[in-house]
Design a protein around this motif. Structure first.
Motif, PDB file in Angstrom:
ATOM      1  N   VAL A 182       0.771  -1.234   0.110  1.00  0.00           N
ATOM      2  CA  VAL A 182      -0.087  -0.034  -0.008  1.00  0.00           C
ATOM      3  C   VAL A 182       1.040   1.276  -0.007  1.00  0.00           C
ATOM      4  CG1 VAL A 182      -1.866  -0.997   1.159  1.00  0.00           C
ATOM      5  CG2 VAL A 182      -0.120  -0.115   2.398  1.00  0.00           C
ATOM      6  N   ASN A 183       2.314   1.183   0.516  1.00  0.00           N
ATOM      7  CA  ASN A 183       2.988   2.183   0.513  1.00  0.00           C
ATOM      8  C   ASN A 183       4.046   2.049  -0.683  1.00  0.00           C
ATOM      9  OD1 ASN A 183       1.718   3.547   2.929  1.00  0.00           O
ATOM     10  ND2 ASN A 183       2.637   1.861   4.112  1.00  0.00           N
ATOM     11  N   VAL A 184       3.837   2.670  -1.884  1.00  0.00           N
ATOM     12  CA  VAL A 184       4.853   2.543  -3.010  1.00  0.00           C
ATOM     13  C   VAL A 184       5.574   3.589  -3.246  1.00  0.00           C
ATOM     14  CG1 VAL A 184       4.712   1.595  -5.299  1.00  0.00           C
ATOM     15  CG2 VAL A 184       3.103   0.784  -3.883  1.00  0.00           C
ATOM     16  N   ASP A 204       2.717   7.934  -0.754  1.00  0.00           N
ATOM     17  CA  ASP A 204       2.047   7.196   0.079  1.00  0.00           C
ATOM     18  C   ASP A 204       2.789   6.887   1.396  1.00  0.00           C
ATOM     19  OD1 ASP A 204       0.506   6.272  -2.138  1.00  0.00           O
ATOM     20  OD2 ASP A 204       1.912   4.477  -2.789  1.00  0.00           O
ATOM     21  N   PHE A 205       4.148   6.972   1.460  1.00  0.00           N
ATOM     22  CA  PHE A 205       4.825   6.791   2.734  1.00  0.00           C
ATOM     23  C   PHE A 205       4.563   8.065   3.638  1.00  0.00           C
ATOM     24  CE2 PHE A 205       7.258   3.594   0.419  1.00  0.00           C
ATOM     25  CZ  PHE A 205       7.276   2.846   1.732  1.00  0.00           C
ATOM     26  N   ARG A 206       4.570   9.239   2.905  1.00  0.00           N
ATOM     27  CA  ARG A 206       4.310  10.538   3.508  1.00  0.00           C
ATOM     28  C   ARG A 206       2.632  10.488   4.313  1.00  0.00           C
ATOM     29  NH1 ARG A 206       7.504  15.506   1.802  1.00  0.00           N
ATOM     30  NH2 ARG A 206       9.339  14.652   0.822  1.00  0.00           N
ATOM     31  N   PHE A 207       1.951   9.945   3.460  1.00  0.00           N
ATOM     32  CA  PHE A 207       0.220   9.779   3.816  1.00  0.00           C
ATOM     33  C   PHE A 207       0.301   8.834   4.864  1.00  0.00           C
ATOM     34  CE2 PHE A 207      -3.842   7.873   3.421  1.00  0.00           C
ATOM     35  CZ  PHE A 207      -4.561   8.999   3.643  1.00  0.00           C
ATOM     36  N   SER A 208       1.041   7.893   4.852  1.00  0.00           N
ATOM     37  CA  SER A 208       0.933   6.974   6.169  1.00  0.00           C
ATOM     38  C   SER A 208       1.517   7.390   7.353  1.00  0.00           C
ATOM     39  CB  SER A 208       1.744   5.708   5.738  1.00  0.00           C
ATOM     40  OG  SER A 208       0.910   4.886   4.829  1.00  0.00           O
ATOM     41  N   VAL A 209       2.746   8.234   7.205  1.00  0.00           N
ATOM     42  CA  VAL A 209       3.243   8.960   8.523  1.00  0.00           C
ATOM     43  C   VAL A 209       2.550   9.912   9.131  1.00  0.00           C
ATOM     44  CG1 VAL A 209       5.250  10.311   9.062  1.00  0.00           C
ATOM     45  CG2 VAL A 209       5.678   8.178   7.775  1.00  0.00           C
ATOM     46  N   SER A 210       1.659  10.637   8.332  1.00  0.00           N
ATOM     47  CA  SER A 210       1.024  11.690   8.686  1.00  0.00           C
ATOM     48  C   SER A 210      -0.582  11.136   9.357  1.00  0.00           C
ATOM     49  CB  SER A 210       0.199  12.401   7.442  1.00  0.00           C
ATOM     50  OG  SER A 210       1.413  13.058   7.020  1.00  0.00           O
ATOM     51  N   ASN A 211      -0.721   9.938   8.871  1.00  0.00           N
ATOM     52  CA  ASN A 211      -2.101   9.280   9.299  1.00  0.00           C
ATOM     53  C   ASN A 211      -1.580   8.617  10.863  1.00  0.00           C
ATOM     54  OD1 ASN A 211      -4.128   9.797   7.696  1.00  0.00           O
ATOM     55  ND2 ASN A 211      -3.763   7.977   6.611  1.00  0.00           N
ATOM     56  N   ILE A 212      -0.346   8.102  10.947  1.00  0.00           N
ATOM     57  CA  ILE A 212      -0.112   7.571  12.335  1.00  0.00           C
ATOM     58  C   ILE A 212       0.059   8.695  13.295  1.00  0.00           C
ATOM     59  CG2 ILE A 212       2.359   6.767  13.612  1.00  0.00           C
ATOM     60  CD1 ILE A 212       2.783   5.106  10.922  1.00  0.00           C
ATOM     61  N   THR A 265       8.388   5.686  18.420  1.00  0.00           N
ATOM     62  CA  THR A 265       9.161   5.311  17.091  1.00  0.00           C
ATOM     63  C   THR A 265       7.953   4.623  16.207  1.00  0.00           C
ATOM     64  OG1 THR A 265      11.251   4.855  15.925  1.00  0.00           O
ATOM     65  CG2 THR A 265      10.408   3.122  17.695  1.00  0.00           C
ATOM     66  N   ASP A 266       8.213   4.671  14.871  1.00  0.00           N
ATOM     67  CA  ASP A 266       7.395   3.861  13.838  1.00  0.00           C
ATOM     68  C   ASP A 266       8.278   3.496  12.924  1.00  0.00           C
ATOM     69  OD1 ASP A 266       7.838   6.393  12.450  1.00  0.00           O
ATOM     70  OD2 ASP A 266       5.538   6.887  12.524  1.00  0.00           O
ATOM     71  N   GLN A 267       7.886   2.585  12.169  1.00  0.00           N
ATOM     72  CA  GLN A 267       8.424   2.094  10.929  1.00  0.00           C
ATOM     73  C   GLN A 267       7.397   1.761   9.771  1.00  0.00           C
ATOM     74  OE1 GLN A 267      11.838   1.467  10.057  1.00  0.00           O
ATOM     75  NE2 GLN A 267      10.934   1.377   8.114  1.00  0.00           N
ATOM     76  N   VAL A 268       7.159   2.479   8.842  1.00  0.00           N
ATOM     77  CA  VAL A 268       6.379   2.264   7.420  1.00  0.00           C
ATOM     78  C   VAL A 268       7.225   1.448   6.715  1.00  0.00           C
ATOM     79  CG1 VAL A 268       4.962   3.306   5.919  1.00  0.00           C
ATOM     80  CG2 VAL A 268       5.213   4.566   8.280  1.00  0.00           C
ATOM     81  N   MET A 269       6.351   0.201   6.488  1.00  0.00           N
ATOM     82  CA  MET A 269       7.010  -0.698   5.653  1.00  0.00           C
ATOM     83  C   MET A 269       5.978  -0.716   4.116  1.00  0.00           C
ATOM     84  SD  MET A 269       9.482  -1.774   7.384  1.00  0.00           S
ATOM     85  CE  MET A 269       9.988  -3.459   6.588  1.00  0.00           C
TER      86      MET A 269
END
Length: 89
Positions: free
Chosen positions: A38-40, A44-52, A65-69
């Motif tokens: 989903v994070n390609v 996509d990664f920026r959107f996921s980090v913002s949602n977190i 801490t977080d890790q978006v894979m």
């Protein structure tokens, strides 16, 4: 200059502080096995980090801490179990 023992003691003090202030520290993750990516893109990664960040703020969960894979996330958070549930909902 600090050495390994000094760094470990500092880390332990901080962890103890988080436990006393927040009660618990949790490893929260979404299942990644057999999941599609989903994070390609970078967007996509920026959107996921913002949602977190937004979800954690709304739930009152402190993200340590977080890790978006590509197909899942890992979050280490401090707070109550209900805050973790609210974070994931």
């Amino acid at each position: 200059m600090t050495n390994y023992v000094d760094n470990e003691q500092r880390c332990q003090r901080e962890f103890d502080r988080l436990l006393s202030e927040y009660g618990s520290v949790w490893h929260i993750c979404t299942p990644g096995e057999f999941s599609f990516s989903v994070n390609v893109t970078e967007e996509d990664f920026r959107f996921s980090v913002s949602n977190i960040a937004i979800s954690a703020a709304e739930a009152g969960l402190l993200v340590i801490t977080d890790q978006v894979m590509a197909n899942h996330i890992h979050v280490v958070g401090a707070g109550r179990k209900d805050q973790c549930t609210d974070f994931m909902d």
